[in-house]
Design a protein around this motif. Structure first.
Motif, PDB file in Angstrom:
ATOM      1  N   TYR A   1       0.708  -1.273   0.004  1.00 16.94           N
ATOM      2  CA  TYR A   1       0.056  -0.021   0.016  1.00 16.94           C
ATOM      3  C   TYR A   1       0.839   1.254  -0.104  1.00 16.94           C
ATOM      4  O   TYR A   1       0.237   2.268   0.292  1.00 16.94           O
ATOM      5  CB  TYR A   1      -0.853  -0.044   1.302  1.00 16.94           C
ATOM      6  CG  TYR A   1      -1.603  -1.348   1.228  1.00 16.94           C
ATOM      7  CD1 TYR A   1      -2.710  -1.593   0.376  1.00 16.94           C
ATOM      8  CD2 TYR A   1      -1.410  -2.313   2.512  1.00 16.94           C
ATOM      9  CE1 TYR A   1      -3.366  -2.881   0.323  1.00 16.94           C
ATOM     10  CE2 TYR A   1      -1.892  -3.482   2.552  1.00 16.94           C
ATOM     11  CZ  TYR A   1      -2.983  -3.721   1.532  1.00 16.94           C
ATOM     12  OH  TYR A   1      -3.593  -5.148   1.489  1.00 16.94           O
TER      13      TYR A   1
ATOM     14  N   ILE B   1      -0.477   4.471  -1.995  1.00 11.90           N
ATOM     15  CA  ILE B   1      -1.522   5.395  -1.497  1.00 11.90           C
ATOM     16  C   ILE B   1      -0.985   5.580   0.152  1.00 11.90           C
ATOM     17  O   ILE B   1      -1.833   6.855   0.581  1.00 11.90           O
ATOM     18  CB  ILE B   1      -3.001   4.614  -1.547  1.00 11.90           C
ATOM     19  CG1 ILE B   1      -4.084   5.651  -1.038  1.00 11.90           C
ATOM     20  CG2 ILE B   1      -2.971   3.364  -0.678  1.00 11.90           C
ATOM     21  CD1 ILE B   1      -5.425   5.178  -0.597  1.00 11.90           C
TER      22      ILE B   1
ATOM     23  N   VAL C   1      -2.439   8.700   3.065  1.00 10.44           N
ATOM     24  CA  VAL C   1      -3.300   8.476   4.031  1.00 10.44           C
ATOM     25  C   VAL C   1      -2.408   8.843   5.353  1.00 10.44           C
ATOM     26  O   VAL C   1      -3.117   9.586   6.487  1.00 10.44           O
ATOM     27  CB  VAL C   1      -3.752   6.950   4.236  1.00 10.44           C
ATOM     28  CG1 VAL C   1      -4.118   6.486   5.577  1.00 10.44           C
ATOM     29  CG2 VAL C   1      -4.533   6.420   3.187  1.00 10.44           C
TER      30      VAL C   1
ATOM     31  N   ALA D   1      -2.775  12.681   5.628  1.00  8.76           N
ATOM     32  CA  ALA D   1      -4.061  12.842   6.172  1.00  8.76           C
ATOM     33  C   ALA D   1      -4.469  12.640   7.600  1.00  8.76           C
ATOM     34  O   ALA D   1      -5.014  13.709   8.399  1.00  8.76           O
ATOM     35  CB  ALA D   1      -5.319  12.135   5.428  1.00  8.76           C
TER      36      ALA D   1
ATOM     37  N   LYS E   1      -5.340  15.857  10.212  1.00  5.29           N
ATOM     38  CA  LYS E   1      -6.517  15.538  11.242  1.00  5.29           C
ATOM     39  C   LYS E   1      -6.322  15.378  12.226  1.00  5.29           C
ATOM     40  O   LYS E   1      -7.145  15.095  13.330  1.00  5.29           O
ATOM     41  CB  LYS E   1      -7.668  14.640  10.216  1.00  5.29           C
ATOM     42  CG  LYS E   1      -7.877  14.913   8.847  1.00  5.29           C
ATOM     43  CD  LYS E   1      -9.243  13.988   8.345  1.00  5.29           C
ATOM     44  CE  LYS E   1      -9.263  14.548   7.167  1.00  5.29           C
ATOM     45  NZ  LYS E   1     -10.928  14.145   6.473  1.00  5.29           N
TER      46      LYS E   1
ATOM     47  N   VAL F   1      -4.963  12.745  14.154  1.00  8.30           N
ATOM     48  CA  VAL F   1      -5.387  11.366  14.434  1.00  8.30           C
ATOM     49  C   VAL F   1      -4.004  10.890  15.296  1.00  8.30           C
ATOM     50  O   VAL F   1      -3.172  11.114  15.066  1.00  8.30           O
ATOM     51  CB  VAL F   1      -5.757  10.369  13.308  1.00  8.30           C
ATOM     52  CG1 VAL F   1      -5.770   8.988  14.035  1.00  8.30           C
ATOM     53  CG2 VAL F   1      -6.625  11.082  12.360  1.00  8.30           C
TER      54      VAL F   1
ATOM     55  N   PHE G   1      -9.563   0.721   6.393  1.00  5.62           N
ATOM     56  CA  PHE G   1      -8.211   1.067   5.668  1.00  5.62           C
ATOM     57  C   PHE G   1      -8.217   0.768   4.119  1.00  5.62           C
ATOM     58  O   PHE G   1      -9.149   1.119   3.474  1.00  5.62           O
ATOM     59  CB  PHE G   1      -7.209   0.447   6.597  1.00  5.62           C
ATOM     60  CG  PHE G   1      -6.387   1.267   7.499  1.00  5.62           C
ATOM     61  CD1 PHE G   1      -6.766   1.655   8.636  1.00  5.62           C
ATOM     62  CD2 PHE G   1      -4.956   1.830   7.038  1.00  5.62           C
ATOM     63  CE1 PHE G   1      -6.291   2.655   9.436  1.00  5.62           C
ATOM     64  CE2 PHE G   1      -4.287   2.879   7.815  1.00  5.62           C
ATOM     65  CZ  PHE G   1      -4.977   2.975   9.171  1.00  5.62           C
ATOM     66  N   TRP G   2      -7.321  -0.241   3.849  1.00  4.15           N
ATOM     67  CA  TRP G   2      -7.220  -0.448   2.217  1.00  4.15           C
ATOM     68  C   TRP G   2      -8.272  -1.551   2.040  1.00  4.15           C
ATOM     69  O   TRP G   2      -8.818  -1.294   0.743  1.00  4.15           O
ATOM     70  CB  TRP G   2      -5.895  -1.384   1.999  1.00  4.15           C
ATOM     71  CG  TRP G   2      -4.831  -0.845   2.956  1.00  4.15           C
ATOM     72  CD1 TRP G   2      -4.034  -1.422   3.856  1.00  4.15           C
ATOM     73  CD2 TRP G   2      -4.194   0.726   2.946  1.00  4.15           C
ATOM     74  NE1 TRP G   2      -3.057  -0.647   4.278  1.00  4.15           N
ATOM     75  CE2 TRP G   2      -3.224   0.749   3.933  1.00  4.15           C
ATOM     76  CE3 TRP G   2      -4.693   1.735   2.273  1.00  4.15           C
ATOM     77  CZ2 TRP G   2      -2.309   1.983   4.070  1.00  4.15           C
ATOM     78  CZ3 TRP G   2      -3.996   2.898   2.677  1.00  4.15           C
ATOM     79  CH2 TRP G   2      -2.737   2.898   3.618  1.00  4.15           C
TER      80      TRP G   2
ATOM     81  N   GLU H   1     -10.913   1.258   0.774  1.00  4.98           N
ATOM     82  CA  GLU H   1     -10.464   2.006  -0.311  1.00  4.98           C
ATOM     83  C   GLU H   1     -10.829   0.896  -1.666  1.00  4.98           C
ATOM     84  O   GLU H   1     -10.945   1.470  -2.633  1.00  4.98           O
ATOM     85  CB  GLU H   1      -9.031   2.130  -0.238  1.00  4.98           C
ATOM     86  CG  GLU H   1      -8.494   3.075  -1.346  1.00  4.98           C
ATOM     87  CD  GLU H   1      -7.304   2.953  -1.997  1.00  4.98           C
ATOM     88  OE1 GLU H   1      -6.503   1.851  -1.672  1.00  4.98           O
ATOM     89  OE2 GLU H   1      -7.070   3.548  -3.082  1.00  4.98           O
TER      90      GLU H   1
ATOM     91  N   MET I   1     -14.355   5.727  10.679  1.00  5.30           N
ATOM     92  CA  MET I   1     -12.980   6.742  10.836  1.00  5.30           C
ATOM     93  C   MET I   1     -12.282   6.592   9.758  1.00  5.30           C
ATOM     94  O   MET I   1     -11.545   7.647   9.317  1.00  5.30           O
ATOM     95  CB  MET I   1     -12.167   5.711  11.799  1.00  5.30           C
ATOM     96  CG  MET I   1     -11.384   6.604  12.937  1.00  5.30           C
ATOM     97  SD  MET I   1     -10.505   5.828  13.960  1.00  5.30           S
ATOM     98  CE  MET I   1      -9.170   5.532  12.710  1.00  5.30           C
TER      99      MET I   1
ATOM    100  N   ASP J   1     -14.063   8.828   7.135  1.00  2.74           N
ATOM    101  CA  ASP J   1     -13.630  10.270   7.467  1.00  2.74           C
ATOM    102  C   ASP J   1     -12.066  10.555   7.047  1.00  2.74           C
ATOM    103  O   ASP J   1     -12.030  11.496   6.602  1.00  2.74           O
ATOM    104  CB  ASP J   1     -13.905  10.785   8.871  1.00  2.74           C
ATOM    105  CG  ASP J   1     -15.353  10.666   9.171  1.00  2.74           C
ATOM    106  OD1 ASP J   1     -16.271  10.820   8.286  1.00  2.74           O
ATOM    107  OD2 ASP J   1     -15.701  10.412  10.366  1.00  2.74           O
ATOM    108  N   LEU J   2     -11.200   9.724   7.483  1.00  2.00           N
ATOM    109  CA  LEU J   2      -9.761  10.015   7.086  1.00  2.00           C
ATOM    110  C   LEU J   2      -9.706  10.089   5.684  1.00  2.00           C
ATOM    111  O   LEU J   2      -8.799  11.052   5.292  1.00  2.00           O
ATOM    112  CB  LEU J   2      -9.211   8.848   7.707  1.00  2.00           C
ATOM    113  CG  LEU J   2      -7.675   8.791   7.572  1.00  2.00           C
ATOM    114  CD1 LEU J   2      -7.044   9.968   8.467  1.00  2.00           C
ATOM    115  CD2 LEU J   2      -6.932   7.500   8.099  1.00  2.00           C
ATOM    116  N   MET J   3     -10.107   9.260   5.005  1.00  2.98           N
ATOM    117  CA  MET J   3     -10.039   9.276   3.321  1.00  2.98           C
ATOM    118  C   MET J   3     -11.069  10.500   2.879  1.00  2.98           C
ATOM    119  O   MET J   3     -11.228  10.359   1.514  1.00  2.98           O
ATOM    120  CB  MET J   3     -10.029   7.979   2.613  1.00  2.98           C
ATOM    121  CG  MET J   3      -9.156   7.023   3.259  1.00  2.98           C
ATOM    122  SD  MET J   3      -8.964   5.539   2.231  1.00  2.98           S
ATOM    123  CE  MET J   3      -7.655   4.317   3.272  1.00  2.98           C
ATOM    124  N   SER J   4     -11.592  11.035   3.479  1.00  4.99           N
ATOM    125  CA  SER J   4     -12.844  12.105   3.045  1.00  4.99           C
ATOM    126  C   SER J   4     -13.560  11.527   2.057  1.00  4.99           C
ATOM    127  O   SER J   4     -13.727  12.242   0.948  1.00  4.99           O
ATOM    128  CB  SER J   4     -11.848  13.503   2.514  1.00  4.99           C
ATOM    129  OG  SER J   4     -10.866  13.969   3.416  1.00  4.99           O
TER     130      SER J   4
END
Lengths: 134, 134, 134
Positions: free
Chosen positions: B57, B60, B64, B67, B71, B73, C36-37, C40, C96, C99-102
């Motif tokens: 991964y 990407i 992440v 982000a 944010k 986190v 997470f992935w 996605e 979560m 939101d994190l990945m908008s």
């Protein structure tokens, strides 16, 4: 307990042997379902080849494997075989992967007991106290 | 609930903190068993180094992580520490990995409670409602 | 049964579809938590792109994917969709990560039912017979 063994790198196969031993030590029956790279790892051909460490851990992996050799830690396959000798450990090959990879019975390691479908395995998992995907 | 933490990449450690929080929120006791790269990730040395994302991964992953910072986190370690402050979370080091990597107590992060064998852990897993291998 | 789908490579998504089918065949309700992935992978954008195999298995991966095409094995997404048509399969996005990945609702594949928090998911896992982290 059941374990779905999806992974085929040596670092992830090691816990399979160790957790099976731990399960047997606690008096549990252990059912292992080999699928994808996990089933490939249990072929005679793959067992005879040089084991590979997960790419995420290549940097430290070599050092750990060396420590294992120096401390005479038995291989994951030997550990699993011993667990099978002591307790009730069954090793099942996933029928779908078996067909997909056009395998024959003689391709598989001696430790493999049979070839079963995912439905049959889920029936075992349903009644198990511990289920893990490795 | 129990979690076997085998992985050491930051993306897989994140769920450990979050799931522990979720378990605590549901009133569950949480037992975490650190093994292989998972135990290495809980050493002071590793915690002080730059966290690595799983190679699958990487493309990407950077976005992440960025982000997350934007944010605000909290890190996986902070998230786990908070869960431990709120509920009954125990963090156990796998004795075999501990010996294999020639670790000392002072090498491990403060969050680690003790060093136990796989048999002792399987005894906890046997009675847990949720068991995960991460 | 529940599955936490953390991974986003096609080889690890395949078992998600197959295990959901197996669970449904055994009369189980299936709750899938995408994080997470894994989340996605369930976006329309990602589904339209070329699937990637885990880097640990790149050497043999291409051969297996080719065998799948030749044997007309349905994709993991098609397999999961079919399981959802036959049985009670629910697909939840992790709030979560969402939101994190908008993300927006329209970014997600049609198969996704809702967006929930980890606490709500752990409440489902608590009562499930089988829980897996993939």
């Amino acid at each position: 307990m059941t374990m779905i063994v999806f992974s085929g790198t040596v670092d992830r196969l090691f816990p399979v042997g160790v957790l099976a031993s731990g399960g047997v030590a606690q008096g549990m029956d252990v059912d292992i379902f080999l699928t994808f790279w996990g089933l490939e790892a249990f072929t005679k051909k793959k067992l005879a080849s040089i084991p590979k460490i997960g790419k995420d851990y290549e940097a430290i992996g070599g050092m750990v494997m060396q420590a294992m050799q120096m401390k005479h830690v038995p291989s994951w396959y030997e550990t699993l075989k011993k667990a099978k000798e002591i307790g009730n450990v069954k090793v099942h090959a996933c029928a779908m992967t078996y067909d997909l990879m056009s395998m024959k019975k003689e391709d598989l390691a001696d430790i493999v007991d049979d070839v079963i479908g995912v439905g049959e395995f889920m029936d075992m998992a349903k009644d198990a106290k511990v289920n893990l995907f490795i």
